[in-house]
Design a protein around this motif. Structure first.
Motif, short mmCIF file in Angstrom:
data_model
loop_
_atom_site.label_atom_id
_atom_site.label_comp_id
_atom_site.label_asym_id
_atom_site.label_seq_id
_atom_site.Cartn_x
_atom_site.Cartn_y
_atom_site.Cartn_z
N LEU A 261 0.83 -1.20 0.00
CA LEU A 261 0.00 0.00 0.00
C LEU A 261 0.86 1.26 0.00
CD1 LEU A 261 -3.03 0.49 0.02
CD2 LEU A 261 -2.97 0.56 2.50
N ALA A 262 2.00 1.22 0.70
CA ALA A 262 2.89 2.38 0.75
C ALA A 262 3.76 2.48 -0.50
CB ALA A 262 3.77 2.30 2.00
N PHE A 263 4.17 1.36 -1.04
CA PHE A 263 5.16 1.37 -2.13
C PHE A 263 4.57 1.77 -3.48
CE2 PHE A 263 7.63 -1.06 -5.39
CZ PHE A 263 8.77 -0.27 -5.34
N VAL A 264 3.28 1.50 -3.69
CA VAL A 264 2.72 1.73 -5.03
C VAL A 264 2.74 3.21 -5.41
CG1 VAL A 264 1.28 -0.33 -5.11
CG2 VAL A 264 0.39 1.75 -4.02
N GLY A 265 2.66 4.11 -4.44
CA GLY A 265 2.68 5.54 -4.76
C GLY A 265 3.99 5.99 -5.36
N PRO A 266 5.13 5.81 -4.63
CA PRO A 266 6.42 6.16 -5.21
C PRO A 266 6.71 5.39 -6.50
CG PRO A 266 6.63 5.85 -2.84
CD PRO A 266 5.24 5.42 -3.21
N LEU A 267 6.25 4.15 -6.59
CA LEU A 267 6.48 3.37 -7.80
C LEU A 267 5.84 4.05 -9.00
CD1 LEU A 267 7.48 0.82 -9.23
CD2 LEU A 267 5.33 -0.30 -8.59
N LEU A 268 4.59 4.52 -8.85
CA LEU A 268 3.92 5.20 -9.96
C LEU A 268 4.62 6.51 -10.30
CD1 LEU A 268 1.37 4.71 -11.74
CD2 LEU A 268 1.81 3.04 -9.96
N SER A 269 5.15 7.22 -9.29
CA SER A 269 5.89 8.45 -9.57
C SER A 269 7.16 8.16 -10.35
CB SER A 269 6.22 9.17 -8.25
OG SER A 269 5.05 9.63 -7.61
N LEU A 270 7.85 7.06 -10.02
CA LEU A 270 9.02 6.67 -10.79
C LEU A 270 8.65 6.31 -12.22
CD1 LEU A 270 11.00 4.48 -8.20
CD2 LEU A 270 11.71 6.67 -9.17
N VAL A 271 7.53 5.62 -12.37
CA VAL A 271 7.08 5.27 -13.73
C VAL A 271 6.76 6.53 -14.53
CG1 VAL A 271 5.20 4.17 -15.02
CG2 VAL A 271 6.23 2.99 -13.07
N LEU A 272 6.08 7.48 -13.92
CA LEU A 272 5.78 8.74 -14.60
C LEU A 272 7.06 9.48 -14.99
CD1 LEU A 272 2.75 10.20 -12.61
CD2 LEU A 272 2.76 9.33 -14.96
N SER A 273 8.05 9.48 -14.10
CA SER A 273 9.32 10.12 -14.42
C SER A 273 9.97 9.46 -15.63
CB SER A 273 10.26 10.04 -13.21
OG SER A 273 11.48 10.71 -13.47
N GLY A 274 9.91 8.15 -15.69
CA GLY A 274 10.45 7.44 -16.86
C GLY A 274 9.68 7.75 -18.13
#
Length: 534
Positions: A261-274
């Motif tokens: 639940l905590a990790f999916v937020g930063p993960l999506l931000s990293l994906v958007l950055s890519g």
């Protein structure tokens, strides 16, 4: 979410105990009080209903937001009275009324002066002269005669933008301040990179501000989708200055789910950055599109990295909490560890961020001054957010730890059923005589129709009480004002928060009236529970 003297004796079938207490609003026994107790059957007043004398709470629900650093070199001071938040913040605490500062035990309905508590057993009084009948509460889910069932109110929180996945998304008024600041700061950067834009650079900067917060919304939606996948209710998403907050109303049941639940937020931000980086490759770097894509790439990368820092209230802190929870088997141990790491992180940000930006910048005297002040201000704001968020996380963990102590059965006041035309003075006399602390208005069949409000009783002068009927001081019962005696903890608070009222009728699973639950009692019990060490 949010009646006089008790007996103080343990009641049959109830392990709870209480000390005799007087209350400022307790009805005083008049000269006629020693009179013999009157029978309470379904005709005159109905049987006395049962409950305990122990007071009880309603809980406060502070939100612990996480900070989102703004776009590149975009220091944004917070709006006064608001706590900045970031993606990944999940408010899993109940939202109650502010706790009362008074630890005084409540008494029966209404007298302005304290009186001696009535003495007698806490179980229902059995009177000679008439058989005991059972008064039942009929819950037809209609909210009372001619009343539709109550619906939980909308959470609010700004301008409603939509309901993705059924969750309302609000934009707080402070966001518009942030948009103006980002437009101004980013516009200044565009003036150095693309001076030919002129005044149009501010339109481009405004677009960047909107696009950046759209990325923040994607971050929050990642938390929301994961929460819904785990069957955790999400109250709302709110976009504020420095970021956003997903208000998830319950905690994950396992450390593994908490980590995801905590990790999916930063993960999506990293994906958007890519994604923005890939879109930047074929674009001319000195063009408007190139500058916007580069800014969004860096901004999302900063959001992801910042939220992965291992301290509460950041997403990385919740991931650390999940790891310690898994290793120790104790959620509270994980919260304590992640909260203290968060406080250390706040000090590091306060000291380290200005030093880092100064070392990466120019040493020219012309570059020192306003930029240094802004960097220090940004560091102070972020450090304050992290420090207070860590402290709030600890307080919320304590709150959740004490929630099981809040039980409707233990907090319920005993009640005396009275008919609508009963004079208030007579109703209070009966309450004092039987040690009850609340009044329920019933019809001729013994069916509860309304609850006499304690605040209304206090407002009636004693010399007028013989001429005031209890029905004029009562609030009609709605379906939401009936709660089960088996409710406890967060379920109890959810029920009270969904249907705000000053008193609630507590019923057994069989439909029999158990007593009356006062929201003020819930507040007091919550304050006492929170005062006890963990």
């Amino acid at each position: 979410m949010d009646v006089s003297g008790g007996s103080g004796q343990p009641r049959s079938g109830n392990d709870e105990s209480a000390e005799p207490q007087a209350h400022p609003t307790a009805p005083a026994a008049g000269p006629t009080d020693p009179a013999p107790r009157e029978p309470t059957g379904p005709t005159a007043t109905g049987p006395e209903t049962r409950g305990s004398d122990t007071p009880g709470p309603e809980t406060p629900g502070p939100h612990t937001p996480e900070p989102h650093p703004p776009g590149p070199q975009t220091p944004v001071p917070p709006t006064p009275g608001e706590t900045p938040v970031t993606p990944g913040e999940r408010d899993t605490s109940p939202r109650p009324n502010p706790p009362s500062d008074s630890d005084r035990e409540p008494g029966p309905p209404g007298h302005p002066e304290p009186s001696e508590p009535a003495v007698g057993p806490r179980h229902a009084a059995h009177h000679t002269g008439s058989p005991r009948h059972r008064t039942e509460a009929h819950t037809d889910h209609t909210g009372g005669p001619g009343r539709p069932p109550q619906r939980r109110p909308e959470p609010g929180g700004g301008l409603l933008m939509g309901r993705p996945f059924g969750v309302p998304v609000y934009v707080a008024p402070s966001w518009f301040l942030v948009a103006i600041l980002i437009t101004w700061v980013f516009g200044g950067q565009l003036d150095r990179v693309l001076p030919e834009l002129g005044a149009a650079r501010y339109l481009v900067s405004l677009f960047f501000a909107v696009a950046f917060y759209a990325s923040v919304l994607v971050h929050e939606l990642a938390h929301t989708v994961a929460a819904l996948r785990f069957k955790l209710p999400v109250r709302r998403i709110q976009l504020q200055f420095f970021g956003g907050v997903s208000e998830i109303e319950k905690e994950a049941e396992t450390p593994g789910r908490e980590f995801v639940l905590a990790f999916v937020g930063p993960l999506l931000s990293l994906v958007l950055s890519g994604v923005f980086y890939a879109a930047l490759l074929p674009v001319e770097p000195d063009s408007v599109a190139g500058v916007l894509l580069a800014g969004l790439m860096v901004s999302n990368l900063i959001v992801a990295v910042f939220n992965l820092l291992p301290g509460l209230p950041l997403d990385g802190g919740r991931m650390l909490r999940a790891v310690v929870w898994k290793l120790t088997g104790k959620p509270m141990s994980g919260t304590i560890a992640a909260a203290w790491v968060g406080r250390a992180l706040a000090i590091a940000v306060l000291i380290g961020l200005p030093l880092l930006t100064q070392s990466l910048g120019s040493d020219a005297a012309s570059d020192v001054g306003m930029d240094t002040v802004m960097d220090a201000l940004l560091a102070a704001i972020l450090a304050a957010i992290i420090w207070t968020g860590a402290g709030n996380s600890l307080r919320m963990a304590r709150l959740r730890e004490h929630l099981p102590e809040l039980r409707a059965r233990a907090l319920t006041r005993r009640a005396v059923p009275v008919q609508a035309d009963t004079p208030l003075s007579e109703a209070l006399r009966r309450a004092n005589a039987s040690g009850a602390r609340a009044l329920v208005v019933v019809d001729a069949d013994g069916t509860p129709a309304s609850l006499v409000r304690e605040a209304a009783i206090v407002g009636v002068p004693e010399h007028r009480r013989p001429w005031v009927a209890v029905s004029t001081l009562a609030q009609d019962l709605t379906d939401g004002m009936r709660v089960s005696a088996e409710l406890s903890g967060e379920e109890l608070l959810d029920a009270l928060r969904a249907n705000p009222a000053s008193e609630y009728l507590v019923v057994e699973e069989t439909g029999e009236i158990y007593g009356v639950l006062s929201a003020a009692d819930v507040e007091r019990a919550f304050v006492k529970a929170m005062a006890r060490p963990s």
